[in-house]
Design a protein around this motif. Sequence first.
Motif, PDB file in Angstrom:
ATOM      1  N   ARG A 190       0.870  -1.327   0.010  1.00  0.00           N
ATOM      2  CA  ARG A 190       0.076   0.053   0.008  1.00  0.00           C
ATOM      3  C   ARG A 190       0.924   1.228   0.121  1.00  0.00           C
ATOM      4  N   GLY A 191       1.966   1.121   0.748  1.00  0.00           N
ATOM      5  CA  GLY A 191       2.758   2.407   0.833  1.00  0.00           C
ATOM      6  C   GLY A 191       3.394   2.593  -0.523  1.00  0.00           C
ATOM      7  N   CYS A 192       3.971   1.586  -1.158  1.00  0.00           N
ATOM      8  CA  CYS A 192       4.770   1.668  -2.526  1.00  0.00           C
ATOM      9  C   CYS A 192       3.907   2.309  -3.451  1.00  0.00           C
ATOM     10  N   ARG A 193       2.177   1.708  -3.429  1.00  0.00           N
ATOM     11  CA  ARG A 193       1.548   2.118  -4.386  1.00  0.00           C
ATOM     12  C   ARG A 193       1.219   3.816  -4.257  1.00  0.00           C
ATOM     13  N   ALA A 194       0.933   4.146  -3.009  1.00  0.00           N
ATOM     14  CA  ALA A 194       0.653   5.545  -2.487  1.00  0.00           C
ATOM     15  C   ALA A 194       1.873   6.445  -2.861  1.00  0.00           C
ATOM     16  N   THR A 195       3.153   5.961  -2.799  1.00  0.00           N
ATOM     17  CA  THR A 195       4.211   6.836  -3.169  1.00  0.00           C
ATOM     18  C   THR A 195       4.343   7.122  -4.360  1.00  0.00           C
ATOM     19  N   ARG A 196       4.294   5.902  -5.309  1.00  0.00           N
ATOM     20  CA  ARG A 196       4.345   5.800  -6.816  1.00  0.00           C
ATOM     21  C   ARG A 196       3.307   6.992  -7.403  1.00  0.00           C
ATOM     22  N   ARG A 197       2.083   6.821  -6.762  1.00  0.00           N
ATOM     23  CA  ARG A 197       0.918   7.869  -7.158  1.00  0.00           C
ATOM     24  C   ARG A 197       1.467   9.149  -7.081  1.00  0.00           C
ATOM     25  N   LEU A 198       1.870   9.522  -5.857  1.00  0.00           N
ATOM     26  CA  LEU A 198       2.551  10.952  -5.383  1.00  0.00           C
ATOM     27  C   LEU A 198       3.443  11.208  -6.542  1.00  0.00           C
ATOM     28  N   ILE A 199       4.629  10.515  -6.611  1.00  0.00           N
ATOM     29  CA  ILE A 199       5.590  10.753  -7.581  1.00  0.00           C
ATOM     30  C   ILE A 199       4.997  11.114  -9.019  1.00  0.00           C
ATOM     31  N   ARG A 200       4.208  10.339  -9.511  1.00  0.00           N
ATOM     32  CA  ARG A 200       3.604  10.613 -10.867  1.00  0.00           C
ATOM     33  C   ARG A 200       2.686  11.792 -10.777  1.00  0.00           C
ATOM     34  N   HIS A 201       2.235  12.196  -9.634  1.00  0.00           N
ATOM     35  CA  HIS A 201       1.230  13.453  -9.693  1.00  0.00           C
ATOM     36  C   HIS A 201       1.891  14.603 -10.449  1.00  0.00           C
ATOM     37  N   LEU A 232       1.438  17.830 -10.470  1.00  0.00           N
ATOM     38  CA  LEU A 232       1.403  19.222  -9.468  1.00  0.00           C
ATOM     39  C   LEU A 232       2.116  19.033  -8.220  1.00  0.00           C
ATOM     40  N   CYS A 233       2.757  17.712  -8.065  1.00  0.00           N
ATOM     41  CA  CYS A 233       3.630  17.464  -6.976  1.00  0.00           C
ATOM     42  C   CYS A 233       5.042  18.200  -6.808  1.00  0.00           C
ATOM     43  N   PRO A 234       5.260  18.974  -5.808  1.00  0.00           N
ATOM     44  CA  PRO A 234       6.506  19.660  -5.864  1.00  0.00           C
ATOM     45  C   PRO A 234       7.738  18.793  -5.679  1.00  0.00           C
ATOM     46  N   GLU A 235       8.923  19.129  -6.230  1.00  0.00           N
ATOM     47  CA  GLU A 235       9.963  18.186  -6.486  1.00  0.00           C
ATOM     48  C   GLU A 235      10.703  17.789  -5.020  1.00  0.00           C
ATOM     49  N   ILE A 236      10.722  18.764  -4.099  1.00  0.00           N
ATOM     50  CA  ILE A 236      10.889  18.437  -2.769  1.00  0.00           C
ATOM     51  C   ILE A 236      10.024  16.948  -2.312  1.00  0.00           C
ATOM     52  N   ILE A 237       8.800  17.226  -2.563  1.00  0.00           N
ATOM     53  CA  ILE A 237       7.811  16.153  -2.050  1.00  0.00           C
ATOM     54  C   ILE A 237       8.155  15.018  -2.944  1.00  0.00           C
ATOM     55  N   ARG A 238       8.277  14.990  -4.136  1.00  0.00           N
ATOM     56  CA  ARG A 238       8.652  13.805  -4.882  1.00  0.00           C
ATOM     57  C   ARG A 238       9.921  13.145  -4.491  1.00  0.00           C
ATOM     58  N   GLN A 239      11.221  13.995  -3.781  1.00  0.00           N
ATOM     59  CA  GLN A 239      12.310  13.300  -3.607  1.00  0.00           C
ATOM     60  C   GLN A 239      11.982  12.782  -2.185  1.00  0.00           C
ATOM     61  N   ASP A 240      11.252  13.094  -1.363  1.00  0.00           N
ATOM     62  CA  ASP A 240      11.130  12.382  -0.176  1.00  0.00           C
ATOM     63  C   ASP A 240      10.104  11.173  -0.253  1.00  0.00           C
ATOM     64  N   ALA A 241       9.059  11.327  -1.280  1.00  0.00           N
ATOM     65  CA  ALA A 241       8.432  10.269  -1.728  1.00  0.00           C
ATOM     66  C   ALA A 241       9.359   8.963  -2.543  1.00  0.00           C
ATOM     67  N   ARG A 242      10.211   9.476  -3.114  1.00  0.00           N
ATOM     68  CA  ARG A 242      11.319   8.520  -3.574  1.00  0.00           C
ATOM     69  C   ARG A 242      12.029   7.525  -2.604  1.00  0.00           C
ATOM     70  N   GLU A 243      12.296   8.561  -1.680  1.00  0.00           N
ATOM     71  CA  GLU A 243      13.035   7.929  -0.429  1.00  0.00           C
ATOM     72  C   GLU A 243      12.294   7.059   0.425  1.00  0.00           C
ATOM     73  N   ARG A 244      10.822   7.329   0.707  1.00  0.00           N
ATOM     74  CA  ARG A 244       9.760   6.104   1.339  1.00  0.00           C
ATOM     75  C   ARG A 244       9.732   5.056   0.440  1.00  0.00           C
ATOM     76  N   LEU A 245       9.784   5.288  -1.024  1.00  0.00           N
ATOM     77  CA  LEU A 245       9.502   4.434  -1.897  1.00  0.00           C
ATOM     78  C   LEU A 245      10.522   3.396  -1.734  1.00  0.00           C
TER      79      LEU A 245
END
Length: 104
Positions: free
Chosen positions: A55-66, A68-81
């Motif tokens: 579930r965590g992987c799917r949620a972070t992948r959705r966030l990375i692909r969004h 309008l997601c700011p790059e700093i949030i994407r970077q955090d999401a990549r680390e969480r993924l």
Amino acid sequence: MSDVADDALDWDEWMDLSDAEREAAVDREMAAYNRWYDGLTLAGQIAHGRRAALRGCRATRRLIRHPLCPEIIRQDARERLKAAQVRLLKIRIWRATGSRPGSA
């Protein structure tokens, strides 16, 4: 009453509690969860951990692909993924060997 209104009421009640009351409520819920989790079979614990990591992987992948997601949030999401993928690898090892990696 809608779920949103119920959540707002619950939040207001939660915020009206003192810090000690909130901590006691969290402790009670954690104890109940730990009793439930400890009551699961090994296969059940593995399945629960795997579902949560997936579930965590799917949620972070959705966030990375969004878009309008700011790059700093994407970077955090990549680390969480990456952390969730490591958890999945550890669960695979746990399932294969019957012992958690690093617990020996």
